[in-house]
Design a protein around this motif. Structure first.
Motif, PDB file in Angstrom:
ATOM      1  N   PHE A 254       0.858  -1.281   0.030  1.00  0.00           N
ATOM      2  CA  PHE A 254      -0.079  -0.074  -0.009  1.00  0.00           C
ATOM      3  C   PHE A 254       0.768   1.327  -0.047  1.00  0.00           C
ATOM      4  CE2 PHE A 254      -2.668  -3.584   1.543  1.00  0.00           C
ATOM      5  CZ  PHE A 254      -3.851  -3.042   1.070  1.00  0.00           C
ATOM      6  N   PRO A 255       0.573   2.202  -0.925  1.00  0.00           N
ATOM      7  CA  PRO A 255       1.545   3.414  -0.989  1.00  0.00           C
ATOM      8  C   PRO A 255       1.350   4.453  -0.277  1.00  0.00           C
ATOM      9  CG  PRO A 255      -0.065   3.298  -2.794  1.00  0.00           C
ATOM     10  CD  PRO A 255      -0.608   2.572  -1.842  1.00  0.00           C
ATOM     11  N   ASN A 256       2.251   5.053   0.262  1.00  0.00           N
ATOM     12  CA  ASN A 256       2.155   6.473   0.838  1.00  0.00           C
ATOM     13  C   ASN A 256       2.523   7.394  -0.235  1.00  0.00           C
ATOM     14  OD1 ASN A 256       3.201   8.875   2.442  1.00  0.00           O
ATOM     15  ND2 ASN A 256       2.273   8.192   3.797  1.00  0.00           N
ATOM     16  N   GLU A 257       1.949   7.804  -0.959  1.00  0.00           N
ATOM     17  CA  GLU A 257       2.087   8.906  -2.218  1.00  0.00           C
ATOM     18  C   GLU A 257       2.232  10.263  -1.729  1.00  0.00           C
ATOM     19  OE1 GLU A 257       3.330   7.856  -5.088  1.00  0.00           O
ATOM     20  OE2 GLU A 257       2.255   6.033  -5.794  1.00  0.00           O
ATOM     21  N   PRO A 258       3.138  10.918  -2.297  1.00  0.00           N
ATOM     22  CA  PRO A 258       3.417  12.240  -1.967  1.00  0.00           C
ATOM     23  C   PRO A 258       2.377  13.187  -2.518  1.00  0.00           C
ATOM     24  CG  PRO A 258       4.608  11.842  -3.661  1.00  0.00           C
ATOM     25  CD  PRO A 258       4.230  10.537  -3.273  1.00  0.00           C
ATOM     26  N   ALA A 259       2.118  14.384  -1.895  1.00  0.00           N
ATOM     27  CA  ALA A 259       0.827  15.232  -2.093  1.00  0.00           C
ATOM     28  C   ALA A 259       0.845  15.509  -3.545  1.00  0.00           C
ATOM     29  CB  ALA A 259       0.620  16.327  -1.240  1.00  0.00           C
ATOM     30  N   HIS A 260       1.808  15.906  -4.029  1.00  0.00           N
ATOM     31  CA  HIS A 260       2.005  16.597  -5.397  1.00  0.00           C
ATOM     32  C   HIS A 260       1.624  15.623  -6.757  1.00  0.00           C
ATOM     33  CE1 HIS A 260       5.637  14.509  -7.076  1.00  0.00           C
ATOM     34  NE2 HIS A 260       6.215  14.487  -5.705  1.00  0.00           N
ATOM     35  N   ILE A 261       1.415  14.168  -6.353  1.00  0.00           N
ATOM     36  CA  ILE A 261       0.876  13.308  -7.340  1.00  0.00           C
ATOM     37  C   ILE A 261      -0.530  13.215  -7.517  1.00  0.00           C
ATOM     38  CG2 ILE A 261       3.062  12.145  -7.715  1.00  0.00           C
ATOM     39  CD1 ILE A 261       0.075  10.488  -6.119  1.00  0.00           C
ATOM     40  N   LYS A 262      -1.227  13.748  -6.506  1.00  0.00           N
ATOM     41  CA  LYS A 262      -2.586  13.391  -6.351  1.00  0.00           C
ATOM     42  C   LYS A 262      -3.633  14.657  -6.959  1.00  0.00           C
ATOM     43  CE  LYS A 262      -1.933  12.167  -1.372  1.00  0.00           C
ATOM     44  NZ  LYS A 262      -2.320  10.893  -0.651  1.00  0.00           N
ATOM     45  N   THR A 263      -4.538  14.091  -7.511  1.00  0.00           N
ATOM     46  CA  THR A 263      -5.302  14.812  -8.520  1.00  0.00           C
ATOM     47  C   THR A 263      -6.782  14.610  -8.346  1.00  0.00           C
ATOM     48  OG1 THR A 263      -5.088  13.133 -10.187  1.00  0.00           O
ATOM     49  CG2 THR A 263      -3.660  15.044 -10.471  1.00  0.00           C
ATOM     50  N   GLN A 264      -7.520  15.242  -8.817  1.00  0.00           N
ATOM     51  CA  GLN A 264      -9.145  15.066  -8.331  1.00  0.00           C
ATOM     52  C   GLN A 264      -9.478  13.510  -9.162  1.00  0.00           C
ATOM     53  OE1 GLN A 264     -12.015  17.110 -10.505  1.00  0.00           O
ATOM     54  NE2 GLN A 264     -13.684  16.580  -9.063  1.00  0.00           N
ATOM     55  N   ASP A 265      -9.039  13.052 -10.167  1.00  0.00           N
ATOM     56  CA  ASP A 265      -9.284  11.863 -10.836  1.00  0.00           C
ATOM     57  C   ASP A 265      -8.367  10.803 -10.669  1.00  0.00           C
ATOM     58  OD1 ASP A 265      -7.041  12.211 -12.254  1.00  0.00           O
ATOM     59  OD2 ASP A 265      -8.238  12.325 -14.244  1.00  0.00           O
ATOM     60  N   GLY A 266      -7.179  10.989  -9.631  1.00  0.00           N
ATOM     61  CA  GLY A 266      -6.460   9.959  -9.073  1.00  0.00           C
ATOM     62  C   GLY A 266      -5.548   9.156 -10.325  1.00  0.00           C
ATOM     63  N   SER A 267      -5.454   9.781 -11.290  1.00  0.00           N
ATOM     64  CA  SER A 267      -4.919   9.229 -12.598  1.00  0.00           C
ATOM     65  C   SER A 267      -3.560   8.538 -12.290  1.00  0.00           C
ATOM     66  CB  SER A 267      -4.946  10.011 -13.934  1.00  0.00           C
ATOM     67  OG  SER A 267      -4.311  11.201 -13.578  1.00  0.00           O
ATOM     68  N   TYR A 268      -3.062   9.138 -11.383  1.00  0.00           N
ATOM     69  CA  TYR A 268      -1.427   8.509 -11.084  1.00  0.00           C
ATOM     70  C   TYR A 268      -1.553   7.095 -10.867  1.00  0.00           C
ATOM     71  CZ  TYR A 268       3.649   8.763  -9.656  1.00  0.00           C
ATOM     72  OH  TYR A 268       4.898   8.995  -9.546  1.00  0.00           O
ATOM     73  N   ILE A 269      -2.712   6.522 -10.540  1.00  0.00           N
ATOM     74  CA  ILE A 269      -2.796   5.067 -10.322  1.00  0.00           C
ATOM     75  C   ILE A 269      -2.629   4.138 -11.529  1.00  0.00           C
ATOM     76  CG2 ILE A 269      -5.312   5.000 -11.363  1.00  0.00           C
ATOM     77  CD1 ILE A 269      -5.756   2.758  -8.849  1.00  0.00           C
ATOM     78  N   ALA A 270      -2.723   4.929 -12.636  1.00  0.00           N
ATOM     79  CA  ALA A 270      -2.287   4.225 -13.834  1.00  0.00           C
ATOM     80  C   ALA A 270      -0.920   4.500 -14.461  1.00  0.00           C
ATOM     81  CB  ALA A 270      -3.097   4.729 -15.117  1.00  0.00           C
TER      82      ALA A 270
END
Ligand code: PBG
Length: 333
Positions: free
Chosen positions: A84-100
């Motif tokens: 399970f990832p603790n991703e940094p704030a700067h990758i977060k977006t409304q649509d969560g597209s960093y999942i891909a």
């Protein structure tokens, strides 16, 4: 002929419990290392092992350190792990597209572990919550969690996880239709062999608190998850959720949280007879640890008893933060 009073009087249920060997002989359930799935947390950086306050003994590991931990788990005979990832704030977006993104933390750690420790199974959580600005498992727009748009994004995430080398895809978002959509996408992209472990019945629970600290969404989450997770009051609805996932092609079912939901586990296992798993979640772990640290309970015994309870209820395996500790203990037993 003895009458019923005589029979009940001569029946002594304690006979089989009299000696240690006899107790072993009549024991109905047992916990083995093969039942354990180890969930762990990944963070950026290298050579990092940062402790999580509400989960004593649990750390976030950078990818390099996670590989070493996976090696330890594999050596102990633990069949599978779940990052399970603790991703940094700067990758977060409304649509969560960093999942891909093929280089997000889950995909990076999956690739790194598969390369060095190919013998351990990797179960990836396909959910948007580490990637959305508001900490939800779906895309939030105008106060509403969008179902079909979220499913599309989760499918993209699941495919990226499969490409990174995940062995089991485990969607935990509870959107309608996600299992079928992921199955279709996996099949269309050469991943027909990959099983789906559905977080089939996931309740809107307060027991997830420490996990949200661990992945860094505690302060981020807006509102609650009651429009997509299950009401803790409902059993029949949980059965409908599980049935839907089975019909859409789930290979394995998971119930979450664990110990407060043993009734759901038992009912799902007997109804569907599929491989069934429980997630002993962060809050369950934290309670046992806290009481243990205070000397209020015997932590090790409660740990073992809590896991055995899942076996009794019908589980084929358990996701537990105690996995490494338990595997050590079982090895030395
Ligand atoms: C969400 C997710 C949660 C957990 C794992 N994935 C719950 C949530 O934040 O709503 C909880 C695990 C735990 O508490 O140990 N996709």
């Amino acid at each position: 002929m003895r009458n019923i009073d005589e029979i009940t009087q001569s029946r002594r249920l304690r006979r089989t419990r009299r000696t240690e060997w006899s107790r072993r002989l009549v024991q109905e359930n047992a916990l083995s290392v093969n039942d354990l799935i180890w969930p762990f947390f990944v963070c950026e950086g290298s050579n990092v092992a940062s402790p999580i306050a509400a989960m004593p003994g649990v750390h976030r590991y950078s990818v390099d350190m996670a590989v070493r931990q996976a090696e330890k788990a594999a050596k102990l005979g633990i069949p599978a792990i779940a990052p399970f990832p603790n991703e940094p704030a700067h990758i977060k977006t409304q649509d969560g597209s960093y999942i891909a993104n093929p280089d997000n933390l889950i995909n990076s750690v999956t690739r790194a572990i598969k390369k060095e420790i190919p013998e351990i199974g990797i179960i990836t959580d396909a959910a948007l919550d580490p990637f959305t600005t508001d900490g939800h498992d779906g895309i939030l727009r105008d106060g509403i969690i969008l179902n079909d748009e979220s499913v599309e994004m989760v499918v993209r995430g699941a495919l990226a996880q499969a490409e990174a080398g995940a062995d089991i895809i485990a969607p935990s978002d509870m959107m309608d239709g996600r299992i079928g959509a992921i199955r279709d996408a996996l099949d269309a992209n050469g991943f027909q062999h990959l099983p789906i472990m559905s977080y089939a019945t996931k309740f809107a629970s307060a027991f997830y608190g420490p996990y949200r600290e661990a992945i860094g969404t505690a302060g981020v989450l807006k509102g609650d998850k009651k429009t997509y997770y299950l009401d803790p009051a409902n059993t029949d609805e949980a059965m409908r959720e599980a049935e839907q996932d089975v019909l859409e092609g789930a290979d394995m079912l998971m119930i979450k949280p664990g110990m407060p939901y043993l009734d759901i586990i038992q009912r799902i296992k007997s109804q569907f007879a599929l491989p069934t798993f429980a997630y002993q979640v962060s809050g369950e772990y934290a309670m046992i640890k806290a009481a243990g640290q205070n000397g209020w309970i015997d932590e090790e015994k409660v740990m073992m008893e809590s896991l055995l309870a899942f076996k009794r209820a019908g589980c084929d395996g358990i996701l537990t933060y105690f996995a490494l500790e338990v595997a050590e203990k079982l090895k030395n037993a």
